[in-house]
Design an enzyme around this catalytic site. Structure first.
Site, PDB file in Angstrom:
ATOM      1  N   LYS A  97      -5.845   2.416  10.542  1.00  0.00           N
ATOM      2  CA  LYS A  97      -7.149   2.837  10.883  1.00  0.00           C
ATOM      3  C   LYS A  97      -8.156   2.818   9.581  1.00  0.00           C
ATOM      4  CE  LYS A  97      -6.574   6.379   8.295  1.00  0.00           C
ATOM      5  NZ  LYS A  97      -7.452   6.774   7.154  1.00  0.00           N
ATOM      6  N   ALA A 144       0.751  -1.128  -0.020  1.00  0.00           N
ATOM      7  CA  ALA A 144       0.088   0.075  -0.281  1.00  0.00           C
ATOM      8  C   ALA A 144       0.821   1.343   0.046  1.00  0.00           C
ATOM      9  CB  ALA A 144      -0.940   0.217   0.968  1.00  0.00           C
ATOM     10  N   ASP A 145       0.332   2.233  -0.657  1.00  0.00           N
ATOM     11  CA  ASP A 145       0.928   3.609  -0.790  1.00  0.00           C
ATOM     12  C   ASP A 145       1.359   4.132   0.704  1.00  0.00           C
ATOM     13  OD1 ASP A 145       0.772   3.429  -3.214  1.00  0.00           O
ATOM     14  OD2 ASP A 145      -0.948   4.796  -3.281  1.00  0.00           O
ATOM     15  N   ILE A 146       0.388   3.818   1.828  1.00  0.00           N
ATOM     16  CA  ILE A 146       0.709   4.540   3.186  1.00  0.00           C
ATOM     17  C   ILE A 146       2.082   3.588   3.672  1.00  0.00           C
ATOM     18  CG2 ILE A 146      -0.757   2.892   4.324  1.00  0.00           C
ATOM     19  CD1 ILE A 146       0.131   6.395   5.226  1.00  0.00           C
ATOM     20  N   ASP A 192     -12.940   6.959   7.002  1.00  0.00           N
ATOM     21  CA  ASP A 192     -11.464   6.891   6.626  1.00  0.00           C
ATOM     22  C   ASP A 192     -10.896   8.248   7.389  1.00  0.00           C
ATOM     23  OD1 ASP A 192      -9.323   6.126   4.528  1.00  0.00           O
ATOM     24  OD2 ASP A 192      -9.668   8.225   4.062  1.00  0.00           O
ATOM     25  N   TYR A 204      -0.910 -13.686   1.026  1.00  0.00           N
ATOM     26  CA  TYR A 204      -0.819 -13.199   2.323  1.00  0.00           C
ATOM     27  C   TYR A 204      -0.626 -14.380   3.247  1.00  0.00           C
ATOM     28  CZ  TYR A 204      -2.944  -8.841   0.370  1.00  0.00           C
ATOM     29  OH  TYR A 204      -3.133  -7.636  -0.344  1.00  0.00           O
ATOM     30  N   LEU A 206      -4.372  -2.655   4.414  1.00  0.00           N
ATOM     31  CA  LEU A 206      -5.370  -3.189   3.362  1.00  0.00           C
ATOM     32  C   LEU A 206      -6.628  -2.415   3.491  1.00  0.00           C
ATOM     33  CD1 LEU A 206      -5.107  -7.237   4.087  1.00  0.00           C
ATOM     34  CD2 LEU A 206      -4.060  -5.829   2.391  1.00  0.00           C
ATOM     35  N   HIS A 255      -9.541  -5.399   7.022  1.00  0.00           N
ATOM     36  CA  HIS A 255      -9.048  -5.405   8.452  1.00  0.00           C
ATOM     37  C   HIS A 255      -9.041  -6.666   9.327  1.00  0.00           C
ATOM     38  CE1 HIS A 255      -7.754  -0.946   7.983  1.00  0.00           C
ATOM     39  NE2 HIS A 255      -7.316  -1.680   6.912  1.00  0.00           N
ATOM     40  N   ARG A 292      -1.188  -9.061  -3.752  1.00  0.00           N
ATOM     41  CA  ARG A 292      -2.190  -9.874  -4.511  1.00  0.00           C
ATOM     42  C   ARG A 292      -1.262 -10.005  -5.952  1.00  0.00           C
ATOM     43  NH1 ARG A 292      -7.491  -6.859  -4.577  1.00  0.00           N
ATOM     44  NH2 ARG A 292      -6.068  -5.104  -4.414  1.00  0.00           N
TER      45      ARG A 292
END
Length: 326
Positions: A94, A9-11, A174, A55, A71, A76, A34
């Site tokens: 979160k 993920a970008d985060i 979000d 995963y 994800l 989550h 994936r």
């Protein structure tokens, strides 16, 4: 502590890769996605030594102590519970889950496993958050009359998963999770939802692009949160506490290390600006997670806390006439 990332993920570079370079004893040792090619590119870019093809394969890696779950919201609970069953501690992004029922499911699994589960509300681990709470509880502002928190960050990419109902999307989940959580901290007690309204996303009216909720707080005070992915309020991140003797305002309470962050207190006819220094919020968070894994009492956002936040989020959706996230 060797930690693996479920997803590229970008985060992840912000929340895990960079902080791990500053936290002694923490290594980002594996990643799975994936798309295996995407995982390989991510691993090469960020010098992650191991790439897993799924995963499940990452969770089965006996060399890993913990996993990071960045994800989509609706996944989550599934993968946090799976990680606990695989014997891994979990740092979960979160919002903790899509709804309160899932949060309770994770809490039960965490209790049965004896492992650490931490919700990645990173702002909670920065010293400025503690300072905000200290000022409110010191009585300097007098009796608290009103608490307001705002999280508005524009997202004009309308194909983004954060607008997908089935993936737990919406402004409240979000961004509003921060606003609800901060309201709880500064209210010094648990709020009760009294009213809410939402601006629906035109492609799926079950999804909120903006939401406002009002609360009854302990001691007769009132509260308000506002969160937006796309509305007339394009950008505002702020927490404000109004007492009968003073006011505290913190802009960018989620990222206090930003240069334009402001933290002011007006009381007794005087106004002062405070600056609480510290590392990035994510570095503080990862250090606390590693300490909690070592058995220290460092987990400030455990599942029991997350359940309360998710219950309030469910209540806000219901009050706004929108369905709870599936």
């Amino acid at each position: 502590m060797r930690i693996g990332a479920l997803g590229a993920a970008d985060i992840t570079p912000i929340a895990l890769i960079r902080p791990a370079r500053a936290v002694k004893g923490v290594e980002v040792a594996a990643v799975a996605a994936r798309d295996r090619d995407r995982a390989r590119r991510f691993a090469a870019r960020h010098r992650v030594p191991t790439v897993h093809g799924s995963y499940d394969d990452l969770l089965a890696d006996p060399s890993l102590d913990a996993v990071y779950v960045p994800l989509p919201h609706s996944l989550h609970a599934q993968w946090t519970v799976a990680a606990l069953k695989a014997g891994k501690h979990v740092l979960c992004e979160k919002p903790f889950t899509s709804n309160a029922a899932q949060a309770r499911e994770i809490a039960a699994a965490a209790q049965d496993s004896g492992l650490v589960v931490m919700e990645a509300l990173h702002y909670r681990y920065h010293p400025r958050t503690e300072r905000m709470m200290e000022i409110v509880r010191s009585g300097e502002l007098g009796r608290v009359r009103r608490v307001e928190t705002t999280m508005c960050v524009p997202l004009p990419l309308f194909s983004d998963i954060r607008y997908d109902f089935h993936l737990g999307g919406g402004a409240l989940t979000d961004l509003g999770c921060y606003a609800v959580h901060c309201l709880r901290l500064l209210a010094s007690g648990e709020p009760e939802v009294t009213a809410a309204e939402a601006l629906p996303f035109w492609r799926d009216r079950r999804v909120d692009r903006a939401v406002t909720a009002r609360f009854r707080l302990p001691g007769g005070a009132v509260g308000r949160i506002h969160a937006s992915l796309w509305s007339s309020t394009l950008y505002r991140i702020r927490a404000r506490v109004i007492g009968d003797r003073g006011t505290m305002t913190a802009s960018n309470f989620v990222v206090p290390s930003f240069p334009m962050s402001r933290f002011t207190v007006t009381a007794g006819g005087r106004r002062r600006r405070e600056r609480v220094r510290g590392e990035s919020t994510h570095t503080h968070q990862l250090r606390a997670f590693a300490a909690a894994v070592r058995g220290e009492p460092a987990n400030l956002t455990p599942p029991a806390d997350s359940i309360v936040t998710m219950e309030l989020i469910d209540d806000i959706y219901t009050a706004a006439g929108l369905p709870v996230r599936p």
